[in-house]
Write an enzyme that holds these catalytic residues in place. Sequence first.
Site, PDB file in Angstrom:
ATOM      1  N   GLU A  12     171.621  56.791  57.117  1.00 26.41           N
ATOM      2  CA  GLU A  12     172.772  56.388  56.308  1.00 26.41           C
ATOM      3  C   GLU A  12     173.764  57.527  56.173  1.00 26.41           C
ATOM      4  OE1 GLU A  12     173.806  53.518  55.308  1.00 26.41           O
ATOM      5  OE2 GLU A  12     172.032  52.681  56.254  1.00 26.41           O
ATOM      6  N   HIS A  19     176.426  53.327  63.108  1.00 30.60           N
ATOM      7  CA  HIS A  19     175.033  52.890  63.207  1.00 30.60           C
ATOM      8  C   HIS A  19     174.755  52.355  64.602  1.00 30.60           C
ATOM      9  CE1 HIS A  19     173.411  53.444  59.281  1.00 30.60           C
ATOM     10  NE2 HIS A  19     174.236  52.625  58.665  1.00 30.60           N
ATOM     11  N   HIS A  63     181.683  53.115  59.678  1.00 35.05           N
ATOM     12  CA  HIS A  63     180.306  53.403  59.264  1.00 35.05           C
ATOM     13  C   HIS A  63     179.338  52.506  60.026  1.00 35.05           C
ATOM     14  CE1 HIS A  63     176.974  54.055  56.256  1.00 35.05           C
ATOM     15  NE2 HIS A  63     176.691  52.819  56.627  1.00 35.05           N
ATOM     16  N   GLU A  64     179.633  51.224  60.086  1.00 32.78           N
ATOM     17  CA  GLU A  64     178.725  50.301  60.761  1.00 32.78           C
ATOM     18  C   GLU A  64     178.669  50.585  62.256  1.00 32.78           C
ATOM     19  OE1 GLU A  64     176.715  48.658  59.146  1.00 32.78           O
ATOM     20  OE2 GLU A  64     177.688  48.907  57.196  1.00 32.78           O
TER      21      GLU A  64
END
Lengths: 205, 283
Positions: free
Chosen positions: B202, B130, B126-127
């Site tokens: 997100e 980003h 997930h990070e």
Amino acid sequence: MTAPSLWPFGRGRAGNTRRLDPVFALMACVPDLIANGIAPVGVAGICVRREDSPAFLNTARDVGQALALYSHEHDLPYQERSDDLGFTWWICGRNDAATFDDAVTGIHLVADTFVERSFTQRLLAAAFPMAEDGADTPFVLVYNYRRQKYYPFVPVGRAHDRDNAREMRIYGDFPKSLPGEDEIERWYALWDAPLQAPDSNPGQG
Amino acid sequence: MVLSMALLGVVYAIFLAILANAGFGFQFLVIIAVGLLLAQYYFSDRLVLASMRARIVTERQAPDLYAMVARVAQLANVPMPKVAISPTMSPNAFATGRSPSHAVVCVTQGIRDRLDPNELEAVLAHEISHVRNRDMMIITFVSFFATAASLIVQNGFWFLGGGFGGGGRRRGGNNLALVWLISIAVWVVSFFLIRAVSRYREYAADRGSGILTGQPALLMSALTKIADTAKRIPNRDLRQTEALSAFMIFPAVSSNSMMELLSTHPSLEHRLEKLRALERELR
């Protein structure tokens, strides 16, 4: 991502003093707090965002003078402290519950002075160490000037940890007369807040 | 997302046109705002790490974590980011840094203790999504004008009344008041649009994680494990919260500068819903 405040303005002097009443009103809440097992340690602190402008520095100096006078009249130790995050703290009182009312009045004086000089937005928080029945360590009662609400803060150890369970329990013990922050996402920490009682000699440390 | 960005673009274009028309200290404002933008852009990662008391770690210091990040970075086709660990026991993870080649991925000790290796990998995915999507840059950019608008609103007299360039003084009070009002409108509108954009980022990072790992359920499990009520109490210091960012020289040390795993928006329920839908899609 949290959102920026939508209303940054002060509402004029009268409005601002009304907004600050919850701090002053804390004194009236003390009997209710004590009934619920929470007692002030006796110290009160206020946290203000520093600014390098002459106006701000003058105001800070005037605050120091006003506090010096008040502290002299009421035998109230006080101290001005800085932290690493660009904030100045004024701490009043002793580790003696009897000084609490004067300590709260002292920081209210600080807040009022900043409001008078249009620095309302610089007031961040007030903080009051509190003892809890049956607990070994005190906790910090935090007042957020923007939200005008109170919430508990229990730092633990040295790695910036909090005792969330204890904080939730303490919040449950808040009396109705104390405006509490219902949204726990806003229970921001005040790590390493310089809330130790000022040196015993009244005056600037 | 495209609609939000387009609307933001329109708002900002109108804003700039009006500013230029009012002919007040536009240059000064631009200098200040660009200065803030650059400062945030270049220093955000260091400030964010410092605020979370995170330390960059080497491969030797945390070999398992490092290997996991390396694996995910390779899958995502981004350069290996720096890896940092924050000592706090509150579970969280975040990414920061101005571009994929200057990125830092940070995890707290709490999240390392709490999650299984697979779940942690989903969080890292997930990070890193980003990072790959350049979300930091996007959010910084869209915040730029909001910051500029907020500067005008809160320091109006200084900018508009003071004689820095332009014909502001000659044109008189009406123009200044108008610009001030427009700035408030810009600020309010961008507030909502920025929230929409960041909510979308997100969801996109969640989706990215699900696709990288091939198992959205891992991220769902990770989020559920760490997002119980007590952990919603923030670890961030009050002195570092967003409301002050307009006054800070480096608004960087605010939630604008990092993409945090557990943000208040969107809600956990919505994120889980979308991950469930992704799972059905991938099956």
